[in-house]
Design an enzyme around this catalytic site. Structure first.
Site, PDB file in Angstrom:
ATOM      1  N   SER A   1      -6.158   1.694  -1.346  1.00  9.99           N
ATOM      2  CA  SER A   1      -6.665   0.340  -1.159  1.00  9.99           C
ATOM      3  C   SER A   1      -5.745  -0.576  -1.941  1.00  9.99           C
ATOM      4  CB  SER A   1      -8.089   0.223  -1.690  1.00  9.99           C
ATOM      5  OG  SER A   1      -8.444  -1.125  -1.818  1.00  9.99           O
ATOM      6  N   ARG A   2      -5.079  -1.478  -1.255  1.00  8.91           N
ATOM      7  CA  ARG A   2      -4.083  -2.306  -1.939  1.00  8.91           C
ATOM      8  C   ARG A   2      -4.727  -3.364  -2.819  1.00  8.91           C
ATOM      9  NH1 ARG A   2       0.606  -2.928   2.713  1.00  8.91           N
ATOM     10  NH2 ARG A   2      -0.003  -1.052   3.830  1.00  8.91           N
TER      11      ARG A   2
END
Lengths: 501, 76
Positions: A363-364
């Site tokens: 998850s950036r």
């Protein structure tokens, strides 16, 4: 008597206020009909994406403006459009009716009810195609969207305003993750929109029944374009859902929108483009298939306070074939989204459900979308489990490994067991923190792996009964201070004494 | 794709037969739209009143029948 005359009065009023439409109008005539696409002659001033109306009342969208003809896709049945029949331009771009009355309903991409409960009342219409808010309107994602799934909230946390892709083979639990997330938004003041593209009608009906059963329909809208519907419906369905989401966004609300799934959306667009004789590229997709998805997903935003502070979180779903994430559409959507949750069929059939591949999932937005307590507890979890996965092959030879490796394998296998979760039982944040805290601090190391799930279930019940105040404090403050840690230590020690393995 | 053949034809439909003077006025109107082909006059009693002219890409429709149909649709 009074009711009857007022009805007559109303009718008379309507008749008197009737204004016929302009008496001169431009028309086209149908030249060819086939596969949901109609070629028209005439209509010299029709605009791109303008709605057109056929003689039998069906609507269409003008997609191809050529020198000698106009190509339009039909929003409805095209079998009864006759060659030579008249077509008129409506002067409107395609739009979707929007209103709070849609909550709890199942509609098609034109806003017509599919659940047999009558038409939905609406006052406004929102355009399907719209430019996403620019840079100035946006804010960094800073609020978590709790999915209720331990593996996701701990390792690949999702924030409000993020786009997180759920990708995997068929039957690996992609829709299950979306459904659990929707169920977990009860009481969180998040509007959920589920867009079903090209799915079986039976599947959608089961989904609605499930959401009703877990009391989640009250905050959900289902926009459905089933496999039975023409490709045009499947093409506009995601944009229709997004238009609905933007209505709530403009009111400062948080919205969750699930696109299930975008692979079928790309197929529908490919069908339309090929029938319109547009040039095809890789895998026969048209050249703008990237833009098809990027303009849709760019409309998922987190707006800053000055513009309402609302957000749209998008969970697009992509189905891969044989775990191939380097195929055309998966790579396109991976590069657009802010992270992905990768589900593997191997893990699924080995009993690890949700079947999340820790190494490939990311998850950036990460820590910014987690509350402080979860960040503290799950900080290194992802890395540790990724390392465990690579060591897992050696788990067979655990007795031959050195101490450190053995310890990592033991801890890893217990954590993986802890992260298993059933369907339709999303876990509130404070319970997730309590459970994972016990795992990462080695409290489960002396238990056999097969007993971990039972331990977790009973331990959480114990906490609810004996340490209610601690749990409520954790729920309210979302911070893991020393007092709570001390309480946890005591609770685990006490519980272990009475736990019967 | 070749243009539709009706471009070479203008259709005028009325509920009652037209007088020659009226036909002249209509011919002048049609000519003003840039069209210079043949005009066909048809009597369709079903239209109840008014006139409908199909010229190329344009339809000029003041028939009572169309107005009534639209009225019914708005009341529905």
């Amino acid at each position: 008597m009074a009711a009857k005359s007022s009805y007559q009065d109303e009718l008379l009023k309507k008749v008197e206020s009737f204004k016929p439409t302009t008496e001169a109008r431009q028309v086209g005539h149908v030249e060819t009909v086939g596969d949901g696409v109609v070629k028209l002659s005439g209509l010299p001033e029709v605009a791109y994406l303008e709605m057109v109306e056929f003689a039998n009342g069906t609507k269409g969208i003008a997609l191809n403006l050529e020198e000698e003809a106009v190509g339009a896709i039909v929003l409805g049945k095209y079998e009864d459009i006759l060659e030579g029949s008249e077509v008129r331009a409506t002067g409107q771009l395609l739009s979707m009716p929007v209103s709070e009355a849609f909550l709890g309903r199942v509609v098609n991409p034109l806003g017509e009810a599919l659940d047999g409960q009558g038409d939905v009342e609406f006052k406004k219409r929102y355009p399907l195609e719209k430019l996403a808010p620019g840079v100035v309107f946006r804010e960094h994602v800073n609020t978590p969207l709790q999915t209720g799934i331990k593996a996701i909230d701990a390792m690949t946390a999702i924030g409000r305003g993020q786009r997180q892709l759920i990708i995997g083979d068929r039957n690996t639990g992609k829709t299950a993750i979306a459904v659990d997330t929707i169920i977990n938004q009860k009481g969180e003041d998040v509007v959920c929109i589920y867009v079903a593209i090209g799915q079986k009608t039976s599947r959608i009906s089961n989904l609605v029944a499930t959401l009703t059963k877990y009391d989640a329909m009250a905050h959900t809208i289902v926009v459905a374009a089933t496999a039975n519907d023409p490709a045009a419906y499947q093409y506009i369905a995601p944009y229709a859902g997004c238009a609905m989401a933007e209505y709530f966004l403009d009111q400062g609300k948080d919205v969750l929108i699930v696109y299930d799934d975008l692979s079928k959306h790309a197929w529908a667009y490919r069908q339309i483009s090929l029938v319109l004789k547009r040039p095809s590229g890789r895998e026969a997709y048209p050249g703008d298939v990237f833009f098809l998805h990027s303009r849709l997903l760019e409309r998922a935003v987190k707006l800053d306070k000055a513009h309402g502070g609302g957000s749209i979180t998008a969970l697009p779903i992509i189905e891969t074939q044989a775990n191939d994430v380097s195929a055309y559409i998966p790579t396109n959507v991976i590069s657009i989204t802010d992270g992905q949750i990768f589900l593997e069929s191997d893990l699924f059939y080995a009993g690890q459900r949700p079947a999340i591949n820790v190494g490939l999932s990311v998850s950036r937005v990460g820590g910014d979308a987690q509350n402080k307590a979860m960040k503290k507890v799950a900080g290194n979890l992802r890395l540790d489990l990724a390392q465990y996965r690579s060591l897992a092959a050696f788990a067979q030879f655990a007795s031959d490994a050195d101490e450190a490796t053995k310890k990592q394998i033991d801890r890893g296998s217990r954590m993986m067991e802890l992260l298993k979760q059933g369907q339709y039982v999303p876990m509130p944040a404070e319970k997730q923190i309590a459970s994972i805290w016990a795992g990462v601090n080695g409290k489960l190391d002396d238990l056999p792996v097969a007993k971990v799930q039972q331990f977790e279930k009973e331990y959480l019940e114990y906490l609810d009964a004996r340490y209610k105040k601690t749990m409520e404090k954790l729920k309210k403050e979302k911070k893991l201070d020393e007092e709570i840690v001390k309480d946890f230590e005591a609770a685990v020690a006490d519980f272990k004494k009475i736990f019967v393995a | 794709m070749k243009q539709r053949e009706t471009k070479a034809h203008a259709n005028v439909e009325t509920a009652v037969a037209l007088l020659p003077k009226e036909k002249e006025e209509i011919a002048a109107f049609v000519a003003s739209t840039g069209y210079d082909g043949e005009i066909t006059y048809t009597v369709v009693p079903d239209l109840l009143g008014g006139i409908r002219i199909d010229v190329g890409d344009w339809v000029y429709d003041t028939t009572l029948k169309t107005k009534l149909t639209e009225l019914v649709q708005t009341l529905a």
